[in-house]
Scaffold this active site. Structure first.
Site, PDB file in Angstrom:
ATOM      1  N   GLU A 170      60.261  51.158  87.719  1.00  0.00           N
ATOM      2  CA  GLU A 170      61.595  50.797  87.217  1.00  0.00           C
ATOM      3  C   GLU A 170      62.079  49.430  87.707  1.00  0.00           C
ATOM      4  O   GLU A 170      63.214  49.284  88.163  1.00  0.00           O
ATOM      5  CB  GLU A 170      62.612  51.886  87.599  1.00  0.00           C
ATOM      6  CG  GLU A 170      62.243  53.245  87.026  1.00  0.00           C
ATOM      7  CD  GLU A 170      63.143  54.380  87.504  1.00  0.00           C
ATOM      8  OE1 GLU A 170      64.189  54.113  88.105  1.00  0.00           O
ATOM      9  OE2 GLU A 170      62.777  55.545  87.263  1.00  0.00           O
ATOM     10  N   ASN A 216      55.319  51.790  86.163  1.00  0.00           N
ATOM     11  CA  ASN A 216      55.963  52.965  85.560  1.00  0.00           C
ATOM     12  C   ASN A 216      57.429  52.660  85.249  1.00  0.00           C
ATOM     13  O   ASN A 216      58.143  52.106  86.084  1.00  0.00           O
ATOM     14  CB  ASN A 216      55.884  54.110  86.596  1.00  0.00           C
ATOM     15  CG  ASN A 216      56.238  55.454  86.040  1.00  0.00           C
ATOM     16  OD1 ASN A 216      55.748  55.851  84.984  1.00  0.00           O
ATOM     17  ND2 ASN A 216      57.099  56.191  86.736  1.00  0.00           N
ATOM     18  N   HIS A 258      61.899  60.051  79.554  1.00  0.00           N
ATOM     19  CA  HIS A 258      63.139  60.827  79.724  1.00  0.00           C
ATOM     20  C   HIS A 258      63.990  60.618  78.469  1.00  0.00           C
ATOM     21  O   HIS A 258      64.562  59.546  78.271  1.00  0.00           O
ATOM     22  CB  HIS A 258      63.922  60.341  80.952  1.00  0.00           C
ATOM     23  CG  HIS A 258      63.246  60.635  82.247  1.00  0.00           C
ATOM     24  ND1 HIS A 258      63.075  61.918  82.715  1.00  0.00           N
ATOM     25  CD2 HIS A 258      62.694  59.821  83.182  1.00  0.00           C
ATOM     26  CE1 HIS A 258      62.445  61.878  83.888  1.00  0.00           C
ATOM     27  NE2 HIS A 258      62.204  60.616  84.189  1.00  0.00           N
ATOM     28  N   GLU A 289      56.828  61.308  83.024  1.00  0.00           N
ATOM     29  CA  GLU A 289      58.005  62.077  83.491  1.00  0.00           C
ATOM     30  C   GLU A 289      58.760  62.686  82.308  1.00  0.00           C
ATOM     31  O   GLU A 289      59.986  62.628  82.247  1.00  0.00           O
ATOM     32  CB  GLU A 289      58.970  61.159  84.262  1.00  0.00           C
ATOM     33  CG  GLU A 289      58.347  60.411  85.418  1.00  0.00           C
ATOM     34  CD  GLU A 289      59.339  59.585  86.231  1.00  0.00           C
ATOM     35  OE1 GLU A 289      60.565  59.764  86.089  1.00  0.00           O
ATOM     36  OE2 GLU A 289      58.872  58.754  87.022  1.00  0.00           O
ATOM     37  N   ASP A 291      60.871  64.662  79.829  1.00  0.00           N
ATOM     38  CA  ASP A 291      61.808  65.773  79.619  1.00  0.00           C
ATOM     39  C   ASP A 291      62.806  65.347  78.560  1.00  0.00           C
ATOM     40  O   ASP A 291      63.009  64.161  78.333  1.00  0.00           O
ATOM     41  CB  ASP A 291      62.489  66.273  80.906  1.00  0.00           C
ATOM     42  CG  ASP A 291      63.205  65.214  81.710  1.00  0.00           C
ATOM     43  OD1 ASP A 291      63.455  64.113  81.182  1.00  0.00           O
ATOM     44  OD2 ASP A 291      63.535  65.490  82.874  1.00  0.00           O
TER      45      ASP A 291
HETATM   46  O1  G3I Z   1      66.720  66.414 100.265  1.00  0.00           O
HETATM   47  C1  G3I Z   1      68.132  66.523 100.150  1.00  0.00           C
HETATM   48  C2  G3I Z   1      68.615  67.787 100.747  1.00  0.00           C
HETATM   49  O2  G3I Z   1      68.350  67.755 102.135  1.00  0.00           O
HETATM   50  C3  G3I Z   1      70.116  67.945 100.472  1.00  0.00           C
HETATM   51  O3  G3I Z   1      70.530  69.190 100.923  1.00  0.00           O
HETATM   52  C4  G3I Z   1      70.400  67.839  98.978  1.00  0.00           C
HETATM   53  C5  G3I Z   1      71.877  67.888  98.683  1.00  0.00           C
HETATM   54  O4  G3I Z   1      72.208  67.148  97.540  1.00  0.00           O
HETATM   55  O5  G3I Z   1      69.909  66.627  98.512  1.00  0.00           O
HETATM   56  C6  G3I Z   1      68.495  66.512  98.673  1.00  0.00           C
HETATM   57  O6  G3I Z   1      68.056  65.317  98.138  1.00  0.00           O
HETATM   58  C7  G3I Z   1      68.045  65.203  96.713  1.00  0.00           C
HETATM   59  C8  G3I Z   1      66.606  65.029  96.253  1.00  0.00           C
HETATM   60  O7  G3I Z   1      66.583  64.776  94.875  1.00  0.00           O
HETATM   61  C9  G3I Z   1      65.762  66.268  96.538  1.00  0.00           C
HETATM   62  O8  G3I Z   1      66.253  67.364  95.847  1.00  0.00           O
HETATM   63  C10 G3I Z   1      68.866  63.994  96.358  1.00  0.00           C
HETATM   64  O9  G3I Z   1      70.224  64.233  96.655  1.00  0.00           O
HETATM   65  C11 G3I Z   1      68.705  63.686  94.880  1.00  0.00           C
HETATM   66  O10 G3I Z   1      69.331  62.443  94.594  1.00  0.00           O
HETATM   67  C12 G3I Z   1      67.241  63.581  94.531  1.00  0.00           C
HETATM   68  O11 G3I Z   1      67.139  63.354  93.131  1.00  0.00           O
HETATM   69  C13 G3I Z   1      65.885  62.901  92.672  1.00  0.00           C
HETATM   70  C14 G3I Z   1      66.078  61.565  91.959  1.00  0.00           C
HETATM   71  O12 G3I Z   1      64.827  61.143  91.443  1.00  0.00           O
HETATM   72  C15 G3I Z   1      66.639  60.520  92.912  1.00  0.00           C
HETATM   73  O13 G3I Z   1      66.438  59.240  92.512  1.00  0.00           O
HETATM   74  C16 G3I Z   1      65.346  63.921  91.688  1.00  0.00           C
HETATM   75  O14 G3I Z   1      65.040  65.137  92.376  1.00  0.00           O
HETATM   76  C17 G3I Z   1      64.063  63.375  91.030  1.00  0.00           C
HETATM   77  O15 G3I Z   1      63.698  64.235  89.967  1.00  0.00           O
HETATM   78  C18 G3I Z   1      64.334  61.999  90.432  1.00  0.00           C
HETATM   79  O16 G3I Z   1      63.119  61.507  89.913  1.00  0.00           O
HETATM   80  C19 G3I Z   1      63.165  60.224  89.273  1.00  0.00           C
HETATM   81  C20 G3I Z   1      61.796  59.597  89.429  1.00  0.00           C
HETATM   82  O17 G3I Z   1      61.406  59.560  90.774  1.00  0.00           O
HETATM   83  C21 G3I Z   1      61.759  58.188  88.819  1.00  0.00           C
HETATM   84  N1  G3I Z   1      62.213  58.199  87.447  1.00  0.00           N
HETATM   85  C22 G3I Z   1      63.484  58.865  87.192  1.00  0.00           C
HETATM   86  C23 G3I Z   1      63.454  60.282  87.754  1.00  0.00           C
HETATM   87  C24 G3I Z   1      64.709  61.010  87.408  1.00  0.00           C
HETATM   88  O18 G3I Z   1      65.826  60.406  88.014  1.00  0.00           O
END
Ligand code: G3I
Length: 395
Positions: A170, A216, A258, A289, A291
């Protein structure tokens, strides 16, 4: 010469598909392709079907179906979060390899390939890094060295275990960003300038010469029909071409996929045309990725089938468009969904009032999208769908 080659490839493809269609029937039951998993059906075309994996869900003993389906339906896996910098090095100099190593072990046990996600991205960076840069205690020179060290350490740790690395993720803005002309965006471009991209690929290649190295991004499923100056896909295409001209070891471009049913999106011909252009550069491609989310109106939340059914249908159609285009391009090596069940999806957390993005519902019932994808994998074949070409890392 060209005709001979076509006949040879076509014959191999027909033989392969023929052989697979006569798979041994089990205990007197005729072979029914609809009973096969996505992974088995994908392998008829040498196409790896993948999913992002949440390690929390994979390890949830109260939810065994998640683990079963990751193992049975997919031939490649991606860590949804566990290989990101903030997960791997939460404290400077102290690496937490545990969860990522666990996924690698799971993949090995289940004969799956692993996509490494992600080496350089502006999100999910550890606090010590962003704070250090912001307060000036990490200088530009040190930052470049920290990045080189991160890529080298991580790629070496997983050496030989990663099929495709998302090296840079990105890096390019969207046309509606400010400034409105497309540009290199984010933490890395801001602090190191765009040259970090070429450096990252070179450092990754030096650390594991056998992994395929990908750029990517999202919103690059097709070329737009308007002004090329506002066309993100064109920008990424030009970037990849220029990296290749500089002999930067980039092997592929990953299109995240996405999508949302509220948008117009693309048709198969448009997506196939984009994949073909990247393949024309000699690059591999992959959907990384996928969805397809929908807006959850009040009626949807109240179970109104008049609003739910068209969303299920539109979501399925978009999955199918991307999959058909990938199937029809021999450089398209894998098709990864970003989570497979609505029970574990980043979408509701991120967008609030959107969801229904995955191919299984919250109760692990396959949705229309799953069946449509299966149909695509079953009913496509030569001459338009031939096995993938072998991809080797660029020297
Ligand atoms: O790990 C903490 C946890 O300790 C806490 O309790 C919880 C409370 O909110 O947060 C947890 O972290 C979260 C993490 O996912 C794990 O679940 C973060 O807040 C959350 O922001 C994070 O989101 C991820 C996101 O990337 C962040 O940028 C998504 O799961 C993940 O699916 C998403 O993936 C990205 C790809 O890497 C790149 N392309 C876009 C895609 C979708 O956004």
């Amino acid at each position: 010469m060209r005709i001979k080659r076509w006949i040879a490839t076509g014959a191999v493809a027909i033989a392969t598909v023929g052989a697979l269609n006569t798979l041994p029937a089990s205990a007197g039951h005729p072979y029914n392709p609809a009973d096969q998993s996505l992974r088995n059906l994908g392998l008829r075309h040498d196409l790896y079907m993948g999913t992002a994996v949440s390690m929390a869900a994979l390890n949830d003993a109260a939810d065994p179906r998640y683990r079963e389906l990751v193992a049975s339906e997919f031939s490649t896996v991606t860590a949804e979060n566990e290989m990101k910098w903030e997960s791997l090095e939460p404290t400077r100099g102290t690496y937490n390899w545990g969860p990522a190593d666990e996924l690698i072990a799971f993949a090995k046990q289940n004969n799956q390939r692993v996509r490494g996600h992600v080496l350089v991205w502006h999100n999910q960076l550890p606090g010590w890094l962003t704070t250090g840069v912001n307060d000036g205690s990490i200088t530009t020179e040190q930052l470049r060295e920290i990045l080189r060290n991160h890529i080298t350490t991580v790629v070496k740790h997983f050496k030989g275990k990663i099929w495709q690395w998302d090296v840079v993720n990105e890096a390019v803005s969207d046309p509606w960003d400010t400034p409105s002309t497309l540009h290199y965006k984010g933490f890395w471009a801001q602090h190191l300038g765009p040259d970090y991209i070429a450096d990252a690929f070179r450092w990754a290649r030096a650390a594991d010469p056998k992994a395929l190295l990908f750029y990517n991004d999202y919103n690059i499923e097709a070329f737009g029909s308007g002004d090329p100056a506002n066309d993100k896909t064109q920008f990424v295409y030009d970037m990849a071409k220029s990296l290749l001209a500089q002999r930067v070891p980039i092997d592929g471009v990953g299109s995240q996929g996405h999508l949302g049913t509220q948008y117009g999106n693309y048709d198969t011909l448009q997506v196939a045309a984009a994949l073909k252009k990247f393949a024309g550069l000699g690059l591999a491609t992959a959907f990384t990725e996928v969805d397809v989310r929908s807006q959850l109106t009040e009626a949807v939340q109240n179970g109104d089938s008049n609003e739910i059914n068209p969303r299920l249908q539109a979501s399925a159609a978009n999955y199918s468009v991307l999959l058909q285009a990938c199937l029809a391009d021999r450089h398209c090596l894998s098709f990864t969904v970003w989570g497979f069940t609505d029970k574990h999806s980043w979408v509701p957390n991120w967008f609030g009032n959107e969801g229904m993005a995955n191919i299984y519902d919250e109760n692990y019932q396959p949705k229309r999208a799953y069946n449509l994808m299966k149909g695509d994998l079953i009913y496509t074949g030569p001459p338009y769908v031939l096995p993938r070409i072998p991809q080797k890392p660029r020297k």
